[in-house]
Design a protein around this motif. Structure first.
Motif, PDB file in Angstrom:
ATOM      1  N   LYS A   1       0.828  -1.207   0.000  1.00  0.00           N
ATOM      2  CA  LYS A   1       0.000   0.000   0.000  1.00  0.00           C
ATOM      3  C   LYS A   1       0.861   1.254   0.000  1.00  0.00           C
ATOM      4  CE  LYS A   1      -1.548   2.013   3.706  1.00  0.00           C
ATOM      5  NZ  LYS A   1      -2.256   2.406   4.953  1.00  0.00           N
ATOM      6  N   TRP A   2       1.865   1.284   0.880  1.00  0.00           N
ATOM      7  CA  TRP A   2       2.695   2.484   0.973  1.00  0.00           C
ATOM      8  C   TRP A   2       3.621   2.613  -0.221  1.00  0.00           C
ATOM      9  CZ3 TRP A   2       1.116   6.395   3.357  1.00  0.00           C
ATOM     10  CH2 TRP A   2       0.390   6.276   4.539  1.00  0.00           C
ATOM     11  N   ALA A   3       4.067   1.498  -0.770  1.00  0.00           N
ATOM     12  CA  ALA A   3       4.862   1.557  -1.996  1.00  0.00           C
ATOM     13  C   ALA A   3       4.016   2.164  -3.112  1.00  0.00           C
ATOM     14  CB  ALA A   3       5.344   0.162  -2.378  1.00  0.00           C
ATOM     15  N   ASP A   4       2.766   1.753  -3.186  1.00  0.00           N
ATOM     16  CA  ASP A   4       1.844   2.263  -4.201  1.00  0.00           C
ATOM     17  C   ASP A   4       1.644   3.768  -4.032  1.00  0.00           C
ATOM     18  OD1 ASP A   4       0.159   2.176  -6.346  1.00  0.00           O
ATOM     19  OD2 ASP A   4      -1.299   0.822  -5.449  1.00  0.00           O
ATOM     20  N   VAL A   5       1.440   4.191  -2.798  1.00  0.00           N
ATOM     21  CA  VAL A   5       1.232   5.623  -2.526  1.00  0.00           C
ATOM     22  C   VAL A   5       2.460   6.426  -2.958  1.00  0.00           C
ATOM     23  CG1 VAL A   5       1.004   7.342  -0.697  1.00  0.00           C
ATOM     24  CG2 VAL A   5      -0.425   5.289  -0.652  1.00  0.00           C
ATOM     25  N   LEU A   6       3.639   5.958  -2.579  1.00  0.00           N
ATOM     26  CA  LEU A   6       4.862   6.703  -2.864  1.00  0.00           C
ATOM     27  C   LEU A   6       5.165   6.750  -4.358  1.00  0.00           C
ATOM     28  CD1 LEU A   6       6.928   5.294   0.117  1.00  0.00           C
ATOM     29  CD2 LEU A   6       6.234   7.682  -0.160  1.00  0.00           C
ATOM     30  N   VAL A   7       4.971   5.634  -5.032  1.00  0.00           N
ATOM     31  CA  VAL A   7       5.201   5.616  -6.479  1.00  0.00           C
ATOM     32  C   VAL A   7       4.205   6.529  -7.188  1.00  0.00           C
ATOM     33  CG1 VAL A   7       5.119   4.160  -8.541  1.00  0.00           C
ATOM     34  CG2 VAL A   7       6.302   3.344  -6.491  1.00  0.00           C
ATOM     35  N   SER A   8       2.969   6.535  -6.711  1.00  0.00           N
ATOM     36  CA  SER A   8       1.955   7.399  -7.330  1.00  0.00           C
ATOM     37  C   SER A   8       2.274   8.880  -7.142  1.00  0.00           C
ATOM     38  CB  SER A   8       0.569   7.095  -6.749  1.00  0.00           C
ATOM     39  OG  SER A   8       0.455   7.560  -5.408  1.00  0.00           O
ATOM     40  N   LYS A   9       3.038   9.197  -6.103  1.00  0.00           N
ATOM     41  CA  LYS A   9       3.457  10.579  -5.857  1.00  0.00           C
ATOM     42  C   LYS A   9       4.619  10.986  -6.761  1.00  0.00           C
ATOM     43  CE  LYS A   9       0.637  11.299  -2.329  1.00  0.00           C
ATOM     44  NZ  LYS A   9      -0.498  12.257  -2.423  1.00  0.00           N
ATOM     45  N   GLY A  10       5.268   9.988  -7.371  1.00  0.00           N
ATOM     46  CA  GLY A  10       6.378  10.301  -8.268  1.00  0.00           C
ATOM     47  C   GLY A  10       7.732   9.776  -7.834  1.00  0.00           C
ATOM     48  N   VAL A  11       7.775   8.946  -6.792  1.00  0.00           N
ATOM     49  CA  VAL A  11       9.050   8.381  -6.342  1.00  0.00           C
ATOM     50  C   VAL A  11       9.567   7.410  -7.403  1.00  0.00           C
ATOM     51  CG1 VAL A  11      10.162   6.914  -4.611  1.00  0.00           C
ATOM     52  CG2 VAL A  11       8.494   8.650  -3.900  1.00  0.00           C
ATOM     53  N   GLN A  12      10.806   7.624  -7.842  1.00  0.00           N
ATOM     54  CA  GLN A  12      11.398   6.809  -8.902  1.00  0.00           C
ATOM     55  C   GLN A  12      12.351   5.751  -8.357  1.00  0.00           C
ATOM     56  OE1 GLN A  12      13.115   9.959 -11.287  1.00  0.00           O
ATOM     57  NE2 GLN A  12      11.362   9.968 -12.666  1.00  0.00           N
ATOM     58  N   ILE A  13      12.868   5.981  -7.153  1.00  0.00           N
ATOM     59  CA  ILE A  13      13.755   4.999  -6.519  1.00  0.00           C
ATOM     60  C   ILE A  13      13.215   4.713  -5.128  1.00  0.00           C
ATOM     61  CG2 ILE A  13      16.096   4.427  -5.791  1.00  0.00           C
ATOM     62  CD1 ILE A  13      17.156   6.459  -7.781  1.00  0.00           C
ATOM     63  N   LEU A  14      12.869   3.454  -4.890  1.00  0.00           N
ATOM     64  CA  LEU A  14      12.283   3.036  -3.620  1.00  0.00           C
ATOM     65  C   LEU A  14      13.135   1.896  -3.069  1.00  0.00           C
ATOM     66  CD1 LEU A  14       9.726   3.582  -1.843  1.00  0.00           C
ATOM     67  CD2 LEU A  14       8.643   1.688  -3.060  1.00  0.00           C
ATOM     68  N   SER A  15      13.661   2.088  -1.874  1.00  0.00           N
ATOM     69  CA  SER A  15      14.525   1.075  -1.283  1.00  0.00           C
ATOM     70  C   SER A  15      13.862   0.502  -0.041  1.00  0.00           C
ATOM     71  CB  SER A  15      15.887   1.688  -0.918  1.00  0.00           C
ATOM     72  OG  SER A  15      16.789   0.698  -0.484  1.00  0.00           O
ATOM     73  N   LEU A  16      13.613  -0.798  -0.056  1.00  0.00           N
ATOM     74  CA  LEU A  16      12.965  -1.455   1.073  1.00  0.00           C
ATOM     75  C   LEU A  16      14.004  -1.670   2.171  1.00  0.00           C
ATOM     76  CD1 LEU A  16      10.074  -2.436   1.605  1.00  0.00           C
ATOM     77  CD2 LEU A  16      10.833  -4.737   1.020  1.00  0.00           C
ATOM     78  N   ALA A  17      13.769  -1.071   3.326  1.00  0.00           N
ATOM     79  CA  ALA A  17      14.784  -1.042   4.385  1.00  0.00           C
ATOM     80  C   ALA A  17      14.393  -1.918   5.566  1.00  0.00           C
ATOM     81  CB  ALA A  17      15.000   0.398   4.859  1.00  0.00           C
ATOM     82  N   ASP A  18      15.327  -2.775   5.922  1.00  0.00           N
ATOM     83  CA  ASP A  18      15.166  -3.646   7.090  1.00  0.00           C
ATOM     84  C   ASP A  18      15.915  -3.004   8.244  1.00  0.00           C
ATOM     85  OD1 ASP A  18      14.803  -5.712   8.852  1.00  0.00           O
ATOM     86  OD2 ASP A  18      16.355  -6.972   7.989  1.00  0.00           O
ATOM     87  N   THR A  19      15.299  -2.011   8.847  1.00  0.00           N
ATOM     88  CA  THR A  19      15.984  -1.129   9.780  1.00  0.00           C
ATOM     89  C   THR A  19      16.544  -1.847  10.996  1.00  0.00           C
ATOM     90  OG1 THR A  19      14.303   0.458   9.079  1.00  0.00           O
ATOM     91  CG2 THR A  19      15.766   1.146  10.859  1.00  0.00           C
ATOM     92  N   VAL A  20      15.884  -2.887  11.444  1.00  0.00           N
ATOM     93  CA  VAL A  20      16.312  -3.549  12.687  1.00  0.00           C
ATOM     94  C   VAL A  20      16.672  -5.021  12.494  1.00  0.00           C
ATOM     95  CG1 VAL A  20      15.142  -1.995  14.282  1.00  0.00           C
ATOM     96  CG2 VAL A  20      13.854  -3.863  13.237  1.00  0.00           C
ATOM     97  N   GLY A  21      16.879  -5.426  11.256  1.00  0.00           N
ATOM     98  CA  GLY A  21      17.390  -6.769  11.009  1.00  0.00           C
ATOM     99  C   GLY A  21      16.399  -7.898  11.178  1.00  0.00           C
ATOM    100  N   VAL A  22      15.104  -7.632  10.977  1.00  0.00           N
ATOM    101  CA  VAL A  22      14.104  -8.684  11.169  1.00  0.00           C
ATOM    102  C   VAL A  22      13.758  -9.416   9.876  1.00  0.00           C
ATOM    103  CG1 VAL A  22      13.072  -7.560  13.175  1.00  0.00           C
ATOM    104  CG2 VAL A  22      12.163  -7.064  10.890  1.00  0.00           C
TER     105      VAL A  22
END
Length: 286
Positions: free
Chosen positions: A161-182
């Motif tokens: 859902k959030w990837a969809d929202v961000l791409v629809s806003k115009g984000v061209q580079i999206l990096s999925l981040a595993d901030t805490v190693g889970v």
């Protein structure tokens, strides 16, 4: 991008930001200038954030002024967390990318940027507009992309859902981040192909944290998932100081290089400069 072409993002900023002892500016510059000669696609070199929040990055502008970009094709990425940081970063012609940590965990968004998810979405929109006017490219990190330790709801549908929202806003580079190693190899292989397939005009990357024992499995899983943009840090140093107390380090760049070389990837790195950076890192990460 050819089948064997990977964009490796070296992250000394992520590695250094949590150090309690301030690294002298001259030493940072020496280290970064070595890394600039290796051949990475991008160098996550610093951040324009409050020095109270991240004291280690208080000299980012001073460091930037001393980087030697005369003989490198490596692009520079700076992390920002609010409009003030965005406006500061775009003043520097040398900066190519502005990176913003957008968390799908409300708790962590507040903890990391002192703003809500809704407020952060507005910041992303402003960043996209400012970047367009200043010939910069926005990189949005979808943090807590594999789960979180705070009890906030997480599932793949929320990620999408959030990837969809961000791409629809115009984000061209999206990096999925595993901030805490889970993340796990299974999660990586399940989530990333779906995102890459659905958002096939968006560059989907990965920013993993891991314990040393799990690094190689996660690198292999990302490769199998079809990821071509990979963040890592020399020797796996670093971790997010705004995250959980039991930090896991970054994926080690040498592990990524070794794995990709074994797969026949075209890296063409200057390993002499890489080895010099490995040696110098001992003066920074004690």
């Amino acid at each position: 991008m050819s089948q064997n072409k990977f964009k490796l993002v070296e992250c000394p900023r992520d590695a250094m930001q949590g150090l309690h002892t301030f690294v002298p500016t001259a030493l940072k510059v020496e280290y970064l200038n070595l890394l600039l000669q290796v051949g990475f696609d991008t160098l996550d070199f610093g951040s324009f954030v409050s020095p109270k929040a991240i004291p280690q990055m208080a000299d980012t502008a001073e460091v930037l002024a001393q980087l030697d970009l005369s003989s490198t094709s490596t692009k520079l990425l700076a992390i920002v967390a609010n409009l003030k940081g965005i406006e500061s970063a775009v003043q520097h012609q040398e900066v190519n990318y502005l990176g913003f940590p957008f968390s799908i965990s409300e708790t962590f968004q507040q903890r990391n940027t002192n703003s809500s998810i809704a407020q952060s979405l507005n910041t992303v929109e402003e960043m996209l507009s400012i970047c367009a006017k200043n010939n910069k490219t926005a990189v949005v990190y979808l943090s807590m992309g594999f789960g979180n330790p705070y009890g906030d709801e997480w599932n793949y549908e929320i990620v999408e859902k959030w990837a969809d929202v961000l791409v629809s806003k115009g984000v061209q580079i999206l990096s999925l981040a595993d901030t805490v190693g889970v993340s796990t190899p299974e999660k990586i292989e399940n989530i990333l192909p779906k995102l890459i397939s659905k958002f096939n005009t968006t560059e989907i990357g990965i920013h993993l944290h891991s314990t040393p024992l799990e690094r190689s499995k996660k690198i292999a899983a990302a490769y199998q998932a079809g990821v071509k943009r990979i963040d890592s840090a020399l020797k796996g140093f670093g971790g997010c100081p705004m995250a959980a107390d039991d930090l896991t380090g970054n994926i080690a760049t040498e592990d990524v290089i070794g794995f990709l070389n074994a797969q026949g990837a075209e890296l063409n790195f200057n390993m002499v400069k890489w080895n010099e950076a490995m040696v110098l890192s001992g003066k920074i990460f004690r």
